[in-house]
Scaffold this active site. Structure first.
Site, PDB file in Angstrom:
ATOM      1  N   MET A  20       0.707  -1.166  -0.169  1.00 40.23           N
ATOM      2  CA  MET A  20      -0.154  -0.144   0.048  1.00 40.23           C
ATOM      3  C   MET A  20       0.580   1.156  -0.241  1.00 40.23           C
ATOM      4  O   MET A  20       1.988   1.203   0.295  1.00 40.23           O
ATOM      5  CB  MET A  20      -0.566   0.187   1.067  1.00 40.23           C
ATOM      6  CG  MET A  20      -1.836  -1.044   1.472  1.00 40.23           C
ATOM      7  SD  MET A  20      -2.438  -1.544   3.269  1.00 40.23           S
ATOM      8  CE  MET A  20      -3.347   0.300   3.790  1.00 40.23           C
ATOM      9  N   ASN A  21       0.108   2.659  -0.489  1.00 43.09           N
ATOM     10  CA  ASN A  21       1.684   3.109  -1.151  1.00 43.09           C
ATOM     11  C   ASN A  21       1.088   4.597   0.357  1.00 43.09           C
ATOM     12  O   ASN A  21       0.685   5.651  -0.073  1.00 43.09           O
ATOM     13  CB  ASN A  21       1.246   3.936  -2.011  1.00 43.09           C
ATOM     14  CG  ASN A  21       1.690   2.885  -3.505  1.00 43.09           C
ATOM     15  OD1 ASN A  21       2.693   2.454  -3.234  1.00 43.09           O
ATOM     16  ND2 ASN A  21       1.307   3.021  -4.302  1.00 43.09           N
ATOM     17  N   ASP A  46       9.702 -21.104  14.079  1.00 41.12           N
ATOM     18  CA  ASP A  46       9.383 -20.592  15.129  1.00 41.12           C
ATOM     19  C   ASP A  46       9.698 -18.918  15.235  1.00 41.12           C
ATOM     20  O   ASP A  46      10.224 -19.050  14.722  1.00 41.12           O
ATOM     21  CB  ASP A  46      10.373 -21.214  15.457  1.00 41.12           C
ATOM     22  CG  ASP A  46      11.598 -22.608  15.140  1.00 41.12           C
ATOM     23  OD1 ASP A  46      10.256 -23.110  14.188  1.00 41.12           O
ATOM     24  OD2 ASP A  46      12.307 -23.166  14.983  1.00 41.12           O
ATOM     25  N   TRP A  70      10.792 -23.425   3.808  1.00 44.37           N
ATOM     26  CA  TRP A  70      11.897 -23.516   4.706  1.00 44.37           C
ATOM     27  C   TRP A  70      13.049 -23.136   4.177  1.00 44.37           C
ATOM     28  O   TRP A  70      13.644 -23.779   2.783  1.00 44.37           O
ATOM     29  CB  TRP A  70      11.839 -24.670   5.507  1.00 44.37           C
ATOM     30  CG  TRP A  70      12.485 -24.859   7.111  1.00 44.37           C
ATOM     31  CD1 TRP A  70      12.695 -24.041   7.748  1.00 44.37           C
ATOM     32  CD2 TRP A  70      13.813 -24.575   6.932  1.00 44.37           C
ATOM     33  NE1 TRP A  70      13.628 -24.309   8.737  1.00 44.37           N
ATOM     34  CE2 TRP A  70      14.885 -24.348   7.712  1.00 44.37           C
ATOM     35  CE3 TRP A  70      15.315 -25.485   5.850  1.00 44.37           C
ATOM     36  CZ2 TRP A  70      16.233 -25.183   7.809  1.00 44.37           C
ATOM     37  CZ3 TRP A  70      16.578 -25.809   5.783  1.00 44.37           C
ATOM     38  CH2 TRP A  70      16.754 -25.293   6.978  1.00 44.37           C
ATOM     39  N   TRP A 105      19.830 -19.978  13.492  1.00 40.19           N
ATOM     40  CA  TRP A 105      18.408 -21.420  13.703  1.00 40.19           C
ATOM     41  C   TRP A 105      17.556 -20.926  15.246  1.00 40.19           C
ATOM     42  O   TRP A 105      18.052 -19.088  15.543  1.00 40.19           O
ATOM     43  CB  TRP A 105      18.413 -22.227  14.277  1.00 40.19           C
ATOM     44  CG  TRP A 105      18.827 -22.787  12.767  1.00 40.19           C
ATOM     45  CD1 TRP A 105      18.983 -22.440  11.228  1.00 40.19           C
ATOM     46  CD2 TRP A 105      18.620 -23.978  12.035  1.00 40.19           C
ATOM     47  NE1 TRP A 105      19.383 -23.336  10.411  1.00 40.19           N
ATOM     48  CE2 TRP A 105      18.782 -24.452  10.651  1.00 40.19           C
ATOM     49  CE3 TRP A 105      18.974 -25.895  13.037  1.00 40.19           C
ATOM     50  CZ2 TRP A 105      18.741 -25.260  10.181  1.00 40.19           C
ATOM     51  CZ3 TRP A 105      18.798 -26.626  12.701  1.00 40.19           C
ATOM     52  CH2 TRP A 105      18.409 -26.864  10.859  1.00 40.19           C
ATOM     53  N   SER A 106      16.985 -21.180  15.317  1.00 39.53           N
ATOM     54  CA  SER A 106      16.437 -20.769  16.411  1.00 39.53           C
ATOM     55  C   SER A 106      16.914 -20.474  17.731  1.00 39.53           C
ATOM     56  O   SER A 106      17.811 -21.076  17.896  1.00 39.53           O
ATOM     57  CB  SER A 106      14.796 -22.262  17.446  1.00 39.53           C
ATOM     58  OG  SER A 106      14.546 -21.677  15.998  1.00 39.53           O
ATOM     59  N   ASP A 170      18.759 -24.434  19.603  1.00 43.15           N
ATOM     60  CA  ASP A 170      17.979 -23.559  20.203  1.00 43.15           C
ATOM     61  C   ASP A 170      18.195 -23.149  21.886  1.00 43.15           C
ATOM     62  O   ASP A 170      16.863 -23.649  23.201  1.00 43.15           O
ATOM     63  CB  ASP A 170      16.633 -24.584  20.167  1.00 43.15           C
ATOM     64  CG  ASP A 170      16.444 -24.894  18.705  1.00 43.15           C
ATOM     65  OD1 ASP A 170      16.626 -24.554  17.522  1.00 43.15           O
ATOM     66  OD2 ASP A 170      15.604 -25.990  18.221  1.00 43.15           O
TER      67      ASP A 170
HETATM   68  C1  FRU Z   1      12.162 -25.984  15.114  1.00 47.53           C
HETATM   69  C2  FRU Z   1      13.829 -25.721  14.675  1.00 47.53           C
HETATM   70  C3  FRU Z   1      14.379 -25.246  15.198  1.00 47.53           C
HETATM   71  C4  FRU Z   1      15.772 -25.291  14.604  1.00 47.53           C
HETATM   72  C5  FRU Z   1      14.717 -24.172  13.758  1.00 47.53           C
HETATM   73  C6  FRU Z   1      15.419 -24.265  12.262  1.00 47.53           C
HETATM   74  O1  FRU Z   1      11.541 -25.752  14.139  1.00 47.53           O
HETATM   75  O2  FRU Z   1      13.660 -26.952  13.875  1.00 47.53           O
HETATM   76  O3  FRU Z   1      15.182 -26.708  16.214  1.00 47.53           O
HETATM   77  O4  FRU Z   1      16.657 -24.454  15.096  1.00 47.53           O
HETATM   78  O5  FRU Z   1      13.419 -24.481  13.624  1.00 47.53           O
HETATM   79  O6  FRU Z   1      14.981 -22.709  11.549  1.00 47.53           O
END
Ligand code: FRU
Length: 610
Positions: A20-21, A46, A70, A105-106, A170
């Site tokens: 949207m502008n 996540d 992903w 990653w997470s 994680d």
């Molecule tokens: C969980 C996971 C985590 C990892 C992340 C990678 O969905 O597999 O263990 O850090 O996604 O995207």
């Protein structure tokens, strides 16, 4: 937009989309500007490092900036003042350094003394090994904490001494023990078994692995996205030690245990271990993964987020240009029994309520369906209480059927019972050829009643003058033609339509409490001496185009489903209450609201003309 994108949600968090502008000025301590831009084609997974900091909620999440599947894992970053409306900021962490080149990653955030937030996250390094890294805000005086710098000490934890470099990730939010040393756990697996490796540190940079993990289990595989936090025990007053929740993500499900933690010794003793109890405690018995909580110090509550994956095909995700939702934020607290957690959509949801419909004292005879008119069926919030009749008998539960999901698959909404199935049909087409049924069914097992809650995406009720029948169990002769109905939440074949199930509050230790809380809702129950079904007959539901989040038993049993109707989209989505038991049930109160759209903006400083 919604017509072109019938499954795009209106109030569940999603990454940026469309354009949207419009130039929007938001007043924060420094003036900054927001421009909405087109950035379709992305994936979110996540939730990472949610936090409340200086009056602003931050949500980071696993994000693929280049496509709806992903990959290229990056930490996207959005902020909010109310957990409802969001501003998408620039990415906080990009995978560009040797210690995270194959993915950021997470991980989690921790607010260090002096109010300094820090991110601990997993990097996939040049060798594709998982290592733990630290990042801090570049400029603490930026109220939005847009830019983050990675520590010169990275990686700060590495997979040495027997840790498998492919199963080491994680990190949680860290906490301080009485000796002020920081503690953090990292998800892993040892000899194929889930484990939470414990580290301690004086300065948040140098970490020492403890001899024993915080917890491990030989009943599960790798633990992803662990979470560890205290929950206060309601009504216990002061001086009572909190219980501690450990959550681990495995088998595409988020399981938790509750136990006692001694911060002096770091010994954690659980009441019932993962996979041990009949209940198999889970946050949610549907689609709900890689969740993470944070302490909302402003409102003194713990808030839970989770990744709700798509259940359509990858091809569909590419067509849609996006995939992945975040659950609507839920408060999480210890349930009345003290043995289970209770979740509930955060109160701010009321900001989104628009048209309201109420139904009081309405009898639902066996085999009847009642349409709830006057609200937007595709974008709604619904609460309903059912009152059961005086009853002597109900179905006996077969001893070998202890898996609620299996029980729900065998006793779909369409299979008539005595007490139940009764509940709601959501995202239903006018003629009911498409529908998702969220319902209860009451069984007796030994000397107690068992409440089964199901979210059935796979079957459909067919209405005839005699009542409703399962379309999978009958063939019907209509106008001289033989019809065999294959039916479901979606007429589309290629989407997954798993039926989910959960038992609601069957833990005997909670008996007295549940009984007390229920007497007003369940009148005239006869079978004295037997345990009565709990408040599960009062579900709350969030419906948002392609997601249905259901909360039974005041939030002790939750089921989230993704649904992709072909007919029941937009204005064609209807809402019904139904009873397919032989006995009548009564709706004592049903309240339903249409939901407004939440606002999502994209922050783009460099495009500002100010
Ligand atoms: C969980 C996971 C985590 C990892 C992340 C990678 O969905 O597999 O263990 O850090 O996604 O995207």
């Amino acid at each position: 937009v919604l017509e072109e994108q019938p499954y795009r949600t209106a109030y569940h968090f999603q990454p940026p989309k469309n354009w949207m502008n419009v130039l929007i000025l938001i007043h924060v301590p420094v003036v900054w500007h927001v421009l909405l831009v087109k950035t379709a084609n992305d994936e979110s997974a996540d939730p990472n490092g949610p936090m409340y900091y200086n009056g602003i909620y931050h949500l980071f999440y696993q994000h693929n900036p280049y496509g709806p599947l992903w990959g290229n894992m990056t930490w996207a970053h959005s902020i909010s003042y109310d957990l409802i409306n969001w501003v998408h900021l620039d990415h906080a962490l990009n995978p560009i350094d040797p210690f995270d080149i194959n993915g950021c990653w997470s991980g989690s955030t921790t607010i260090l003394p002096g109010g300094k937030p820090a991110i601990l996250y997993t990097g996939k390094d040049t060798e594709n090994h998982e290592v733990q890294n630290l990042a801090v805000p570049k400029n603490l005086s930026d109220p939005l904490l847009i830019e983050w710098v990675k520590s010169a000490h990275n990686p700060i934890m590495t997979p040495v001494n027997g840790i498998d470099p492919c199963f080491y990730r994680d990190p949680t939010t860290a906490w301080q023990g009485p000796n002020k040393r920081w503690r953090v756990i990292v998800g892993s697996q040892t000899d194929g078994h889930g484990t939470a490796i414990l580290y301690t540190s004086e300065d948040f940079v140098n970490w020492t692995r403890s001899e024993s993990p915080l917890h491990s289990s030989n009943r599960t595989g790798m633990w992803e996205c662990p979470d560890f936090y205290p929950v206060s025990v309601e009504g216990n007053g002061r001086g009572i030690e909190p219980k501690y929740v450990l959550k681990a993500s495995f088998n595409h499900q988020d399981h938790y245990v509750i136990g006692h933690y001694d911060p002096k010794t770091d010994i954690y003793v659980v009441n019932t271990d993962f996979m041990d109890s009949a209940l198999q405690l889970r946050y949610d018995y549907g689609k709900f993964y890689a969740s993470k909580t944070f302490l909302d110090s402003g409102k003194k509550r713990r808030v839970l987020w989770a990744w709700i994956e798509e259940t359509d095909s990858e091809y569909d995700d590419i067509e849609k240009g996006w995939s992945g939702l975040q659950s609507f934020p839920r408060t999480v607290s210890i349930g009345k029994s003290g043995e289970q957690l209770a979740q509930w959509p955060i109160k701010e949801i009321e900001k989104l309520h628009s048209e309201e419909v109420n139904i009081h004292d309405k009898e639902l005879k066996g085999g009847s369906v009642l349409e709830v008119v006057g609200i937007t069926g595709s974008q709604a919030d619904v609460e309903v209480s059912f009152v059961l009749p005086k009853f002597e008998e109900t179905e006996m539960m077969e001893q070998n059927l202890v898996d609620p999901q299996l029980l729900c698959s065998q006793n779909q909404a369409s299979v008539e019972g005595l007490l139940g199935p009764f509940g709601l049909l959501v995202l239903a087409s006018k003629d009911l050829t498409e529908q998702t049924a969220i319902f209860f069914r009451i069984f007796r097992s030994h000397s107690k009643y068992v409440v089964l809650m199901c979210s059935d995406q796979s079957r459909q009720l067919i209405q005839t003058r005699k009542g409703m029948f399962s379309s999978d169990h009958i063939t019907m002769v209509l106008l001289g033609t033989l019809f065999f109905f294959m039916n479901r939440s979606s007429l589309r074949d290629e989407v997954e339509k798993t039926t989910y199930g959960a038992f609601v509050d069957v833990d005997p230790s909670s008996e007295t409490v549940s009984l007390r809380s229920l007497t007003s809702a369940l009148t005239n129950m006869s079978a004295s001496g037997l345990r009565k079904p709990s408040g599960s007959q009062r579900p709350k539901l969030q419906i948002d185009h392609s997601i249905v989040e259901s909360f039974g038993g005041e939030g002790v049993a939750c089921i989230t489903a993704r649904v992709y109707p072909k007919l029941a989209t937009g204005k064609e989505a209807h809402l019904y209450a139904f009873n397919n038991g032989t006995q009548s049930v009564k709706i004592s109160k049903l309240s339903a609201w249409s939901m407004k759209e939440a606002q999502f903006f994209q922050y783009r400083k460099e495009e500002s003309h100010f």
